[in-house]
Design a protein around this motif. Structure first.
Motif, PDB file in Angstrom:
ATOM      1  N   SER A 207       3.795 -13.757  -2.977  1.00 12.34           N
ATOM      2  CA  SER A 207       2.790 -13.214  -2.061  1.00 12.34           C
ATOM      3  C   SER A 207       1.439 -13.924  -2.219  1.00 12.34           C
ATOM      4  CB  SER A 207       2.605 -11.717  -2.301  1.00 12.34           C
ATOM      5  OG  SER A 207       1.543 -11.217  -1.507  1.00 12.34           O
ATOM      6  N   ARG A 208       0.829 -14.246  -1.087  1.00 14.14           N
ATOM      7  CA  ARG A 208      -0.529 -14.782  -1.062  1.00 14.14           C
ATOM      8  C   ARG A 208      -1.492 -13.804  -0.388  1.00 14.14           C
ATOM      9  NH1 ARG A 208       1.671 -16.943  -4.298  1.00 14.14           N
ATOM     10  NH2 ARG A 208       2.085 -19.159  -4.652  1.00 14.14           N
ATOM     11  N   ALA A 209      -1.033 -12.604  -0.118  1.00 11.16           N
ATOM     12  CA  ALA A 209      -1.862 -11.612   0.553  1.00 11.16           C
ATOM     13  C   ALA A 209      -2.925 -11.080  -0.408  1.00 11.16           C
ATOM     14  CB  ALA A 209      -0.997 -10.463   1.049  1.00 11.16           C
ATOM     15  N   PRO A 210      -4.128 -10.787   0.089  1.00  5.08           N
ATOM     16  CA  PRO A 210      -5.169 -10.215  -0.783  1.00  5.08           C
ATOM     17  C   PRO A 210      -4.783  -8.872  -1.396  1.00  5.08           C
ATOM     18  CG  PRO A 210      -6.127 -11.063   1.251  1.00  5.08           C
ATOM     19  CD  PRO A 210      -4.644 -11.095   1.437  1.00  5.08           C
ATOM     20  N   PHE A 211      -3.983  -8.081  -0.651  1.00  2.00           N
ATOM     21  CA  PHE A 211      -3.480  -6.814  -1.179  1.00  2.00           C
ATOM     22  C   PHE A 211      -1.961  -6.822  -1.149  1.00  2.00           C
ATOM     23  CE2 PHE A 211      -7.614  -5.200   0.585  1.00  2.00           C
ATOM     24  CZ  PHE A 211      -8.194  -4.876  -0.629  1.00  2.00           C
ATOM     25  N   LYS A 212      -1.358  -6.338  -2.257  1.00  2.39           N
ATOM     26  CA  LYS A 212       0.078  -6.095  -2.331  1.00  2.39           C
ATOM     27  C   LYS A 212       0.246  -4.622  -2.687  1.00  2.39           C
ATOM     28  CE  LYS A 212      -0.496 -10.535  -4.022  1.00  2.39           C
ATOM     29  NZ  LYS A 212      -1.825 -11.091  -4.381  1.00  2.39           N
ATOM     30  N   LEU A 213       0.756  -3.829  -1.771  1.00  2.00           N
ATOM     31  CA  LEU A 213       0.912  -2.398  -2.015  1.00  2.00           C
ATOM     32  C   LEU A 213       2.338  -2.097  -2.416  1.00  2.00           C
ATOM     33  CD1 LEU A 213      -1.848  -2.422  -0.430  1.00  2.00           C
ATOM     34  CD2 LEU A 213      -1.264  -0.066   0.170  1.00  2.00           C
ATOM     35  N   LEU A 214       2.509  -1.445  -3.571  1.00  2.00           N
ATOM     36  CA  LEU A 214       3.822  -1.066  -4.083  1.00  2.00           C
ATOM     37  C   LEU A 214       4.023   0.420  -3.826  1.00  2.00           C
ATOM     38  CD1 LEU A 214       3.900  -2.919  -7.537  1.00  2.00           C
ATOM     39  CD2 LEU A 214       4.128  -3.842  -5.229  1.00  2.00           C
ATOM     40  N   SER A 215       4.968   0.745  -2.952  1.00  2.00           N
ATOM     41  CA  SER A 215       5.227   2.139  -2.587  1.00  2.00           C
ATOM     42  C   SER A 215       6.449   2.648  -3.324  1.00  2.00           C
ATOM     43  CB  SER A 215       5.462   2.255  -1.070  1.00  2.00           C
ATOM     44  OG  SER A 215       4.299   1.900  -0.356  1.00  2.00           O
ATOM     45  N   CYS A 216       6.315   3.854  -3.892  1.00  2.00           N
ATOM     46  CA  CYS A 216       7.389   4.429  -4.688  1.00  2.00           C
ATOM     47  C   CYS A 216       7.382   5.946  -4.504  1.00  2.00           C
ATOM     48  CB  CYS A 216       7.185   4.082  -6.156  1.00  2.00           C
ATOM     49  SG  CYS A 216       8.510   4.616  -7.255  1.00  2.00           S
ATOM     50  N   GLY A 217       8.566   6.549  -4.452  1.00  4.04           N
ATOM     51  CA  GLY A 217       8.632   8.000  -4.326  1.00  4.04           C
ATOM     52  C   GLY A 217       8.074   8.727  -5.527  1.00  4.04           C
ATOM     53  N   SER A 218       8.278   8.199  -6.714  1.00  7.16           N
ATOM     54  CA  SER A 218       7.796   8.823  -7.952  1.00  7.16           C
ATOM     55  C   SER A 218       6.405   8.316  -8.306  1.00  7.16           C
ATOM     56  CB  SER A 218       8.741   8.510  -9.111  1.00  7.16           C
ATOM     57  OG  SER A 218       9.994   9.129  -8.922  1.00  7.16           O
ATOM     58  N   GLY A 219       5.571   9.218  -8.857  1.00  3.42           N
ATOM     59  CA  GLY A 219       4.218   8.855  -9.238  1.00  3.42           C
ATOM     60  C   GLY A 219       4.174   7.793 -10.320  1.00  3.42           C
ATOM     61  N   TRP A 220       3.161   6.921 -10.238  1.00  2.31           N
ATOM     62  CA  TRP A 220       3.021   5.812 -11.167  1.00  2.31           C
ATOM     63  C   TRP A 220       2.290   6.187 -12.456  1.00  2.31           C
ATOM     64  CZ3 TRP A 220       4.988   0.912 -10.301  1.00  2.31           C
ATOM     65  CH2 TRP A 220       5.444   0.630  -9.006  1.00  2.31           C
ATOM     66  N   SER A 221       1.523   7.253 -12.443  1.00  2.00           N
ATOM     67  CA  SER A 221       0.648   7.559 -13.581  1.00  2.00           C
ATOM     68  C   SER A 221       1.390   8.360 -14.657  1.00  2.00           C
ATOM     69  CB  SER A 221      -0.579   8.342 -13.108  1.00  2.00           C
ATOM     70  OG  SER A 221      -0.230   9.691 -12.847  1.00  2.00           O
TER      71      SER A 221
ATOM     72  N   TYR B  25       9.087   6.397 -18.154  1.00  2.00           N
ATOM     73  CA  TYR B  25       9.607   5.021 -18.193  1.00  2.00           C
ATOM     74  C   TYR B  25       8.458   4.076 -18.537  1.00  2.00           C
ATOM     75  CZ  TYR B  25      13.323   7.357 -15.629  1.00  2.00           C
ATOM     76  OH  TYR B  25      14.318   8.234 -15.247  1.00  2.00           O
ATOM     77  N   GLN B  26       7.739   4.391 -19.612  1.00  2.00           N
ATOM     78  CA  GLN B  26       6.541   3.648 -19.941  1.00  2.00           C
ATOM     79  C   GLN B  26       6.824   2.205 -20.348  1.00  2.00           C
ATOM     80  OE1 GLN B  26       3.074   4.498 -19.745  1.00  2.00           O
ATOM     81  NE2 GLN B  26       4.158   5.816 -18.300  1.00  2.00           N
ATOM     82  N   HIS B  27       7.966   1.948 -20.969  1.00  2.00           N
ATOM     83  CA  HIS B  27       8.289   0.564 -21.334  1.00  2.00           C
ATOM     84  C   HIS B  27       8.426  -0.299 -20.087  1.00  2.00           C
ATOM     85  CE1 HIS B  27       8.806   0.819 -25.711  1.00  2.00           C
ATOM     86  NE2 HIS B  27       9.328   2.023 -25.516  1.00  2.00           N
ATOM     87  N   GLU B  28       9.128   0.199 -19.080  1.00  2.00           N
ATOM     88  CA  GLU B  28       9.299  -0.603 -17.862  1.00  2.00           C
ATOM     89  C   GLU B  28       7.987  -0.728 -17.094  1.00  2.00           C
ATOM     90  OE1 GLU B  28      12.100  -0.686 -13.871  1.00  2.00           O
ATOM     91  OE2 GLU B  28      12.980  -0.239 -15.833  1.00  2.00           O
ATOM     92  N   ARG B  29       7.200   0.349 -17.038  1.00  2.00           N
ATOM     93  CA  ARG B  29       5.906   0.268 -16.364  1.00  2.00           C
ATOM     94  C   ARG B  29       5.014  -0.755 -17.049  1.00  2.00           C
ATOM     95  NH1 ARG B  29       0.776   4.389 -15.610  1.00  2.00           N
ATOM     96  NH2 ARG B  29       0.375   3.609 -17.715  1.00  2.00           N
ATOM     97  N   THR B  30       4.964  -0.718 -18.375  1.00  2.00           N
ATOM     98  CA  THR B  30       4.157  -1.692 -19.117  1.00  2.00           C
ATOM     99  C   THR B  30       4.643  -3.111 -18.863  1.00  2.00           C
ATOM    100  OG1 THR B  30       3.580  -0.101 -20.836  1.00  2.00           O
ATOM    101  CG2 THR B  30       3.451  -2.438 -21.431  1.00  2.00           C
ATOM    102  N   ARG B  31       5.963  -3.297 -18.835  1.00  2.00           N
ATOM    103  CA  ARG B  31       6.518  -4.625 -18.571  1.00  2.00           C
ATOM    104  C   ARG B  31       6.088  -5.144 -17.198  1.00  2.00           C
ATOM    105  NH1 ARG B  31      11.102  -3.356 -20.225  1.00  2.00           N
ATOM    106  NH2 ARG B  31      12.315  -3.115 -18.311  1.00  2.00           N
ATOM    107  N   LEU B  32       6.074  -4.276 -16.202  1.00  2.00           N
ATOM    108  CA  LEU B  32       5.650  -4.677 -14.860  1.00  2.00           C
ATOM    109  C   LEU B  32       4.159  -4.980 -14.824  1.00  2.00           C
ATOM    110  CD1 LEU B  32       6.049  -5.050 -11.815  1.00  2.00           C
ATOM    111  CD2 LEU B  32       5.807  -2.561 -11.562  1.00  2.00           C
ATOM    112  N   PHE B  33       3.342  -4.086 -15.363  1.00  2.00           N
ATOM    113  CA  PHE B  33       1.891  -4.288 -15.317  1.00  2.00           C
ATOM    114  C   PHE B  33       1.482  -5.520 -16.123  1.00  2.00           C
ATOM    115  CE2 PHE B  33       0.739   0.478 -14.482  1.00  2.00           C
ATOM    116  CZ  PHE B  33       1.359   0.392 -13.249  1.00  2.00           C
TER     117      PHE B  33
END
Length: 462
Positions: free
Chosen positions: A299-313, A326-334
């Motif tokens: 992606s070269r877009a200024p914004f990339k929006l990731l939509s998910c049914g479950s909350g990210w926080s 799923y903090q290990h996977e969230r950390t791996r992504l971030f």
């Protein structure tokens, strides 16, 4: 004679041969060609508009007529298509060869005639996607429970705001069943809600699922009907794609007006919430996670929006039905986003039955701050109690609450993008069923979402 013909038609249908007698069936009152549900607009592009519908059978042709001038015409027609029984008589007709950023009026013809259920209505209209970075509006939400709220006044509020797109972020129905026919019936009930129909006919709809439209509450990869649920989901939405040949799911990518949207499947490959949160615990699954990484890199877009049914926080806490389990996977992504220098990532989610804005302050780890913009519920009987909310907010550290949860309010999220300026911006708010804006808006600049910039303190408000 009339009754005998009806009896014969019923017998023929049961035998699976009614489609062999199209001319005869059309003369029978029980065989009148018509649109049962829809039309509903799907994921538009610069040159095409998909129109979803459910028809009364497979013995007649359906056509979409379209024009830029509903008074003078001319009206063009798509090639005729027929629904299939194996698709629950749902059909998507793709209108192609269109001009970008142009309003088209359309109507559905059943067996060459204007549909009986639509003939007294003005033709709906829809705008194709812009060809360049643009100013545009997205409305989104989750949790539409027709069993508890058959009227759903939130849709009238959404219509007031005239969004260019609408995103469904899961629990779009409350199937709550492992009987596939029940999921079908709940989709039909939701599509029949009168307040939704003008929005569905005129605003492009894109969708992912969460647990209640996937199967049962908090369901995961152990769902015994996950393949059937996926097939039904595909029948009732006009998304641009779903999953990969070797990785089933509802995930897909979509671009509009200079923004890249990545819609995720949070159920099909997910390990149970209660499993120990080890580095091997999967949320997206290996195939989808790799797909997401490649999409972000490309992606070269200024914004990339990731939509998910479950909350990210971390708001739901350890073991909660969200990314918090799923903090290990969230950390791996971030960390991947940080390490690859990927800019402009913003998060969307639903599920909670109240809106809020949370933030994972990755600026404290050398990256930038990831904002989770939450809207829920569109239509649901809502608990009024605030018990435990403050304690959960306090426990979600290091994540931060930027806008506190609003309890007991049906709502929809509103995203306003301006991609035309030197520094692109997006602004988030939520509306209630009267169309009232509920928060101080949260505005994000593309130049804030880069490694080394901490912005979350400046976004705190009410």
């Amino acid at each position: 004679m009339k009754n005998s013909r009806r009896s014969f038609l019923a017998t023929a249908a049961a035998a699976g041969v009614a489609s062999q007698f199209p001319a005869w069936a059309e003369t029978n009152p029980d065989g009148t060609p018509r649109l049962m549900l829809g039309p509903m607009v799907g994921a538009v592009t610069q040159t095409s508009v998909p129109i979803w519908m459910q028809l009364s059978g497979d013995y007649f042709d359906a056509v979409v007529e379209y024009t830029t001038d509903p008074v003078a015409g001319p009206w063009k027609r798509t090639p005729p298509q027929r629904a299939r029984a194996e698709d629950n008589y749902t059909l998507v007709i793709n209108v192609e060869g269109l001009q970008p950023d142009t309003v088209y009026h359309y109507r559905v013809l059943s067996n060459g005639k204007q549909d009986k259920y639509l003939r007294d209505r003005l033709p709906p209209q829809v705008r194709t996607a812009p060809a360049a970075p643009a100013r545009f509006r997205v409305a989104f939400g989750s949790c539409a429970r027709v069993q508890n709220d058959p009227e759903q006044p939130i849709w009238r509020a959404v219509a007031q705001y005239r969004p260019d797109l609408f995103f469904w972020l899961g629990d779009n129905i409350y199937g709550d069943s492992i009987t596939p026919a029940t999921l079908v019936s709940e989709y039909q009930r939701q599509r029949f809600v009168p307040s939704f129909q003008p929005v569905g006919r005129n605003v492009p709809q894109l969708s992912i699922w969460d647990d209640h439209d996937y199967g049962l509450d908090n369901y995961d990869r152990t769902n015994p009907i996950r393949r059937e649920a996926l097939a039904i989901f595909r029948q009732f939405w006009a998304n641009p794609s779903s999953g990969l040949p070797d990785t089933p799911g509802v995930f897909f990518d979509y671009s509009y007006g200079g923004v890249d949207f990545l819609f995720l499947d949070d159920r099909y490959h997910r390990a149970p919430d209660a499993d120990a949160d080890t580095p091997d615990k999967e949320f997206l699954g290996k195939g989808q996670f790799e797909w997401l990484k490649q999409q972000l890199l490309a992606s070269r877009a200024p914004f990339k929006l990731l939509s998910c049914g479950s909350g990210w926080s971390r708001f739901k806490g350890p073991g909660g039905d969200s990314w918090s389990a799923y903090q290990h996977e969230r950390t791996r992504l971030f960390d991947f986003i940080r390490d690859k220098g990927i800019t402009g990532v913003v998060l969307l989610s639903g599920d909670t039955h109240f809106p809020y804005v949370a933030c994972a302050p990755w600026s404290e780890r050398g990256g930038y701050d990831f904002y989770d913009l939450v809207s829920s519920a569109l239509a649901q009987a809502l608990a009024e109690s605030a018990d435990g909310i403050e304690a959960r907010i306090a426990a979600m550290v290091p994540d931060r609450m930027i806008r506190s949860p609003l309890l007991g309010i049906n709502n929809a999220g509103i995203l306003d993008f301006d991609m035309t300026g030197k520094v692109p911006t997006l602004s988030f708010n939520v509306i209630d069923a009267r169309g009232k804006l509920l928060y101080d808006p949260v505005t994000l600049r593309a130049d804030e979402l880069v490694n080394g910039v901490s912005s979350w303190r400046s976004k705190l408000g009410r």
